[in-house]
Design an enzyme around this catalytic site. Structure first.
Site, short mmCIF file in Angstrom:
data_model
loop_
_atom_site.label_atom_id
_atom_site.label_comp_id
_atom_site.label_asym_id
_atom_site.label_seq_id
_atom_site.Cartn_x
_atom_site.Cartn_y
_atom_site.Cartn_z
N GLU A 156 -4.22 -10.24 -6.16
CA GLU A 156 -4.07 -8.78 -5.61
C GLU A 156 -4.10 -7.80 -6.79
O GLU A 156 -4.80 -6.54 -6.50
CB GLU A 156 -2.62 -8.70 -4.70
CG GLU A 156 -2.77 -9.68 -3.56
CD GLU A 156 -4.19 -9.09 -2.65
OE1 GLU A 156 -4.18 -8.04 -2.24
OE2 GLU A 156 -4.79 -10.03 -2.17
N HIS B 229 -7.26 -5.36 -6.62
CA HIS B 229 -7.05 -4.14 -6.11
C HIS B 229 -6.13 -3.26 -7.00
O HIS B 229 -6.71 -2.02 -7.02
CB HIS B 229 -6.48 -4.29 -4.50
CG HIS B 229 -7.06 -5.14 -3.61
ND1 HIS B 229 -8.24 -4.70 -3.12
CD2 HIS B 229 -7.07 -6.37 -2.98
CE1 HIS B 229 -8.61 -5.33 -2.12
NE2 HIS B 229 -7.90 -6.63 -2.29
N HIS C 137 0.67 -8.40 2.13
CA HIS C 137 -0.65 -8.91 1.49
C HIS C 137 -1.14 -8.09 0.21
O HIS C 137 -1.36 -8.72 -0.51
CB HIS C 137 -1.92 -9.18 2.85
CG HIS C 137 -3.03 -9.58 2.33
ND1 HIS C 137 -4.03 -10.33 3.16
CD2 HIS C 137 -3.38 -9.74 1.08
CE1 HIS C 137 -4.97 -10.70 2.74
NE2 HIS C 137 -4.65 -10.47 1.01
P1 5GP Z 1 -11.76 -10.14 5.33
O1 5GP Z 1 -13.16 -10.26 4.83
O2 5GP Z 1 -10.89 -11.37 5.50
O3 5GP Z 1 -11.57 -9.13 6.00
O4 5GP Z 1 -11.27 -9.68 3.69
C1 5GP Z 1 -11.20 -10.15 2.69
C2 5GP Z 1 -10.57 -9.60 1.41
O5 5GP Z 1 -11.48 -8.53 1.43
C3 5GP Z 1 -9.59 -8.70 1.68
O6 5GP Z 1 -8.23 -9.59 1.74
C4 5GP Z 1 -9.14 -7.68 0.67
O7 5GP Z 1 -9.13 -8.14 -0.45
C5 5GP Z 1 -10.79 -7.14 0.90
N1 5GP Z 1 -11.05 -6.46 2.10
C6 5GP Z 1 -11.43 -6.39 3.44
N2 5GP Z 1 -11.47 -5.22 3.85
C7 5GP Z 1 -11.13 -4.27 2.96
C8 5GP Z 1 -10.64 -3.08 3.01
O8 5GP Z 1 -11.03 -2.09 4.14
N3 5GP Z 1 -10.35 -2.29 1.84
C9 5GP Z 1 -10.04 -2.90 0.69
N4 5GP Z 1 -9.96 -2.05 -0.14
N5 5GP Z 1 -10.22 -4.21 0.93
C10 5GP Z 1 -10.68 -4.74 1.82
P1 5GP Z 2 -8.29 -11.20 -0.49
O1 5GP Z 2 -8.23 -11.80 0.78
O2 5GP Z 2 -6.74 -10.40 -0.60
O3 5GP Z 2 -9.34 -10.79 -1.37
O4 5GP Z 2 -7.83 -12.77 -1.08
C1 5GP Z 2 -6.50 -13.28 -0.93
C2 5GP Z 2 -6.68 -14.33 -1.75
O5 5GP Z 2 -5.20 -14.78 -2.05
C3 5GP Z 2 -7.11 -15.70 -1.29
O6 5GP Z 2 -7.87 -16.15 -2.36
C4 5GP Z 2 -6.08 -16.46 -0.88
O7 5GP Z 2 -6.50 -17.83 -0.98
C5 5GP Z 2 -5.07 -15.95 -1.82
N1 5GP Z 2 -3.75 -15.93 -1.07
C6 5GP Z 2 -2.72 -16.82 -1.50
N2 5GP Z 2 -1.74 -16.53 -0.76
C7 5GP Z 2 -1.95 -15.92 0.15
C8 5GP Z 2 -1.34 -15.54 1.68
O8 5GP Z 2 -0.24 -15.79 1.67
N3 5GP Z 2 -2.21 -14.60 2.39
C9 5GP Z 2 -3.43 -14.59 2.13
N4 5GP Z 2 -4.10 -13.70 3.03
N5 5GP Z 2 -4.09 -14.83 1.04
C10 5GP Z 2 -3.26 -15.68 -0.04
#
Ligand code: 5GP
Ligand code: 5GP
Length: 230
Positions: free
Chosen positions: A119, A123, A65
């Site tokens: 990504e 990040h 991811h």
């Molecule tokens: P979710 O709210 O689904 O856990 O996270 C959404 C997105 O926020 C993740 O895909 C990632 O991009 C970012 N994120 C969530 N938790 C963390 C964390 O502990 N560290 C970092 N660097 N990013 C995070």
């Molecule tokens: P994050 O949660 O890392 O901030 O964001 C993930 C982003 O990448 C979301 O906008 C999601 O739609 C896109 N994305 C594309 N392909 C994938 C996948 O295979 N897994 C996840 N978790 N996110 C994906």
């Protein structure tokens, strides 16, 4: 003579101070990485559904991811450098491996580029004090190679067969085989059951090796969680 010495002092301060400050600010950029892998079966069986990449159904294996810079206090930087957009031409030698190890499952179907771009921009740009864009993706691919999560689980009799396993046995088997304690994130399948979604491992600032996590993310799975097939 005194004037000469004084001006030498001023000049050397002017030369030394900026480098001291820039060194300290870059070392404070982030403390460690989370290396996050997702189980495709758990991305796909939720109410939201998924779409296979344009290259076809990915392997039944954990996929990358992201590689996420983090601070020890649990917070994290994001979107750190708008001047460094995702540039596919810098990673052309990695694309074949990325399609295999970092497949996208979001809808509509895509090649993966939009996922990798997201990504990198959210990040990856926050790790630029340590690694450049090519190194960022290469580092994630190397880590995937070094951490066979599915192998660790199946060796312990934990298979993606839709059955439930204790969270403890999942954690223990990964720790046993990989050497470091993982963080397990769950989501819910279409019927609302808690299931194994993502596994977090921690990586040192240089991206060269796994470490014990300085801090774990928040969130909770049940004591027993499903491991769906893909
Ligand atoms: P979710 O709210 O689904 O856990 O996270 C959404 C997105 O926020 C993740 O895909 C990632 O991009 C970012 N994120 C969530 N938790 C963390 C964390 O502990 N560290 C970092 N660097 N990013 C995070
Ligand atoms: P994050 O949660 O890392 O901030 O964001 C993930 C982003 O990448 C979301 O906008 C999601 O739609 C896109 N994305 C594309 N392909 C994938 C996948 O295979 N897994 C996840 N978790 N996110 C994906």
């Amino acid at each position: 003579m005194k004037i000469l010495l004084a001006s030498l002092c001023v000049i050397s301060l002017l030369v030394i101070l900026p480098s001291v400050f820039s060194a300290s600010s870059s070392s404070e950029d982030f403390d460690f990485f989370y290396f996050v892998q997702q189980w495709p079966g758990s991305y796909c069986d939720t109410q939201k559904k998924c779409c296979y990449p344009t290259t076809g159904k990915p392997a039944a294996d954990f996929g990358i991811h992201g590689l996420w810079p983090n601070y020890k206090d649990g917070t994290y930087p994001s979107n750190c450098d708008e001047t460094k957009p995702f540039d596919k031409s810098t990673i052309s030698d990695l694309i074949t491996s990325m399609k295999k190890s970092w497949p996208t499952l979001a809808c509509p179907s895509g090649s993966g580029e939009a996922f990798w771009e997201h990504e990198w921009e959210k990040h990856g740009t926050c790790s630029e004090s340590v690694i450049d864009q090519h190194e960022y993706f290469q580092t994630a691919l190397n880590l995937k190679q070094k951490t066979n999560l599915l192998g660790a689980l199946t060796k312990a009799g934990i298979n993606p067969d839709g059955k439930s396993y204790s969270l403890e046995s999942i954690r223990d088997s990964i720790k046993e085989s990989i050497g470091f304690t993982p963080w397990v994130e769950c989501n819910r399948d279409g019927s609302g059951n808690s299931q194994l979604y993502q596994v977090y491992l921690c990586v040192d600032r240089s991206g060269s090796g796994l470490i014990e996590c300085p801090v774990f993310p928040h969130g909770k799975c049940g004591a027993e969680i499903e491991f769906p097939s893909f």
